[in-house]
Write a protein that holds these residues in place. Structure first.
Motif, PDB file in Angstrom:
ATOM      1  N   LYS A 164       0.831  -1.203   0.000  1.00 42.25           N
ATOM      2  CA  LYS A 164       0.000   0.000   0.000  1.00 42.25           C
ATOM      3  C   LYS A 164       0.868   1.256   0.000  1.00 42.25           C
ATOM      4  N   GLU A 183      -2.947 -12.650  -4.404  1.00 43.32           N
ATOM      5  CA  GLU A 183      -3.714 -12.268  -3.217  1.00 43.32           C
ATOM      6  C   GLU A 183      -3.071 -11.135  -2.434  1.00 43.32           C
ATOM      7  N   ARG A 186      -4.649  -8.074  -4.130  1.00 42.58           N
ATOM      8  CA  ARG A 186      -6.072  -8.149  -4.470  1.00 42.58           C
ATOM      9  C   ARG A 186      -6.866  -6.961  -3.935  1.00 42.58           C
ATOM     10  N   ALA A 187      -6.536  -6.482  -2.752  1.00 33.94           N
ATOM     11  CA  ALA A 187      -7.299  -5.398  -2.140  1.00 33.94           C
ATOM     12  C   ALA A 187      -6.814  -4.016  -2.578  1.00 33.94           C
ATOM     13  N   LEU A 188      -5.840  -3.982  -3.483  1.00 33.22           N
ATOM     14  CA  LEU A 188      -5.248  -2.714  -3.907  1.00 33.22           C
ATOM     15  C   LEU A 188      -5.591  -2.408  -5.357  1.00 33.22           C
ATOM     16  N   THR A 189      -5.653  -1.140  -5.677  1.00 33.75           N
ATOM     17  CA  THR A 189      -5.873  -0.702  -7.057  1.00 33.75           C
ATOM     18  C   THR A 189      -4.520  -0.339  -7.663  1.00 33.75           C
TER      19      THR A 189
END
Length: 319
Positions: A164, A183, A186-189
């Motif tokens: 991040k 993974e 996965r939660a990052l753009t």
């Protein structure tokens, strides 16, 4: 393991435990690896058990409570994540780690900052052996002055990575390639200038390092030296290294001498470190050269296993 033979220690590896649904269920529910069960016959013919990483030590630690070969001879545990698990893990995790500490005759760990954590959770000073983590520098090698066409490479799959902060530091203009499992991102753009490459075979990974100018290892502040393998491999291969300045990693590199070390989570410092090295080739090559010499002199896998071999021989002799 071959290095231990130089110290008169002949490793005997247990046969692999075949995969089965019941085994998978038991391991998932208990959190304990069952592979050491296959080592039971071999353990009866050996003088000691060496568990390389703590999850392999958990079952031998339990088996030391019952009659059998694991009770009769020493257990040596090489740990990586144990101190962080003791510091921030849930009750179940802490119990499992403390069981390994209680059962182990020697505990090999990878940075001195962890000693107080182990002692606070019941370890005895005579159990604790700090070893200098090393990498195979004969494999991870490269010419510092060679032409390199990859600007920035980020590598790592473990929970310690702080991608991040890296994405925030990348902005829209720094071209960064990332080697990790999907993974982790996965939660990052991901912006267009950050390219995920998945994972590579060791030889292709080494070849990519030899083409890379700067390797960045952004991490969270964990008790163990998360990211040390990547940072050491990269330095050995002739890359300039940027790694987060944690207590543990500060035992591996010196800021602005063998690596650039921005603060943990400091976006501006991280971006400044990357941009500065890319725009100043002379400084980048000097940092890479010092880093490579440092790793080759102090962080080889041969040196690490020599330390472990000496400690094991001394302990067995004292018995």
């Amino acid at each position: 393991m071959e290095r231990l033979e130089n110290h008169g220690i002949r490793p005997v590896e247990a046969p692999r435990l075949p995969r089965h649904k019941i085994i998978d269920v038991v391991e998932h529910r208990s959190g304990i690896r069952l592979q050491p069960l296959r080592a039971w016959p071999a353990a009866g013919r050996t003088d000691a058990t060496l568990a390389v990483w703590e999850h392999w030590a958990e079952l031998p630690a339990l088996l030391r409570r019952v009659p059998g070969p694991y009770r009769r001879h020493p257990l040596y545990s090489m740990v990586c994540w144990a101190a962080e698990d003791l510091r921030s893990g849930d009750e179940r995790t802490v119990t499992r780690v403390r069981r390994v500490i209680e059962a182990s005759d020697l505990i090999f760990y990878l940075s001195g900052n962890q000693e107080e954590i182990f002692l606070a959770h019941g370890a005895r000073p005579e159990q604790l052996v700090e070893v200098t983590f090393g990498v195979p520098t004969a494999f991870f090698t490269g010419d510092v002055g060679a032409s390199r066409d990859v600007d920035v490479l980020a590598v790592g799959v473990d929970r310690g990575r702080d991608y991040k902060t890296l994405l925030a530091a990348a902005g829209t203009d720094l071209l960064i390639d990332v080697l990790t499992v999907p993974e982790r991102l996965r939660a990052l753009t991901l912006p267009q200038n950050v390219r995920p490459l998945g994972v590579l075979r060791p030889d292709r990974y080494r070849d990519l390092l030899q083409r890379t100018k700067v390797v960045v290892v952004p991490t969270h502040d964990f008790a163990y030296p998360t990211g040390q393998t990547v940072a050491l491999n990269a330095a050995a291969a002739g890359c300039a290294v940027v790694v987060s300045r944690t207590d543990a990693m500060s035992e591996y590199f010196s800021p602005d001498d063998t690596a650039s070390m921005p603060g943990v989570g400091e976006v501006d410092e991280l971006r400044e470190a990357l941009v500065g090295l890319l725009h100043d080739p002379e400084r980048r090559l000097a940092l890479a050269s010092r880093g490579q010499a440092h790793v080759r002199a102090h962080h080889t896998s041969d040196l690490m296993w020599d330390q472990i071999g000496h400690a094991i021989r001394a302990h067995l002799a004292a018995r």
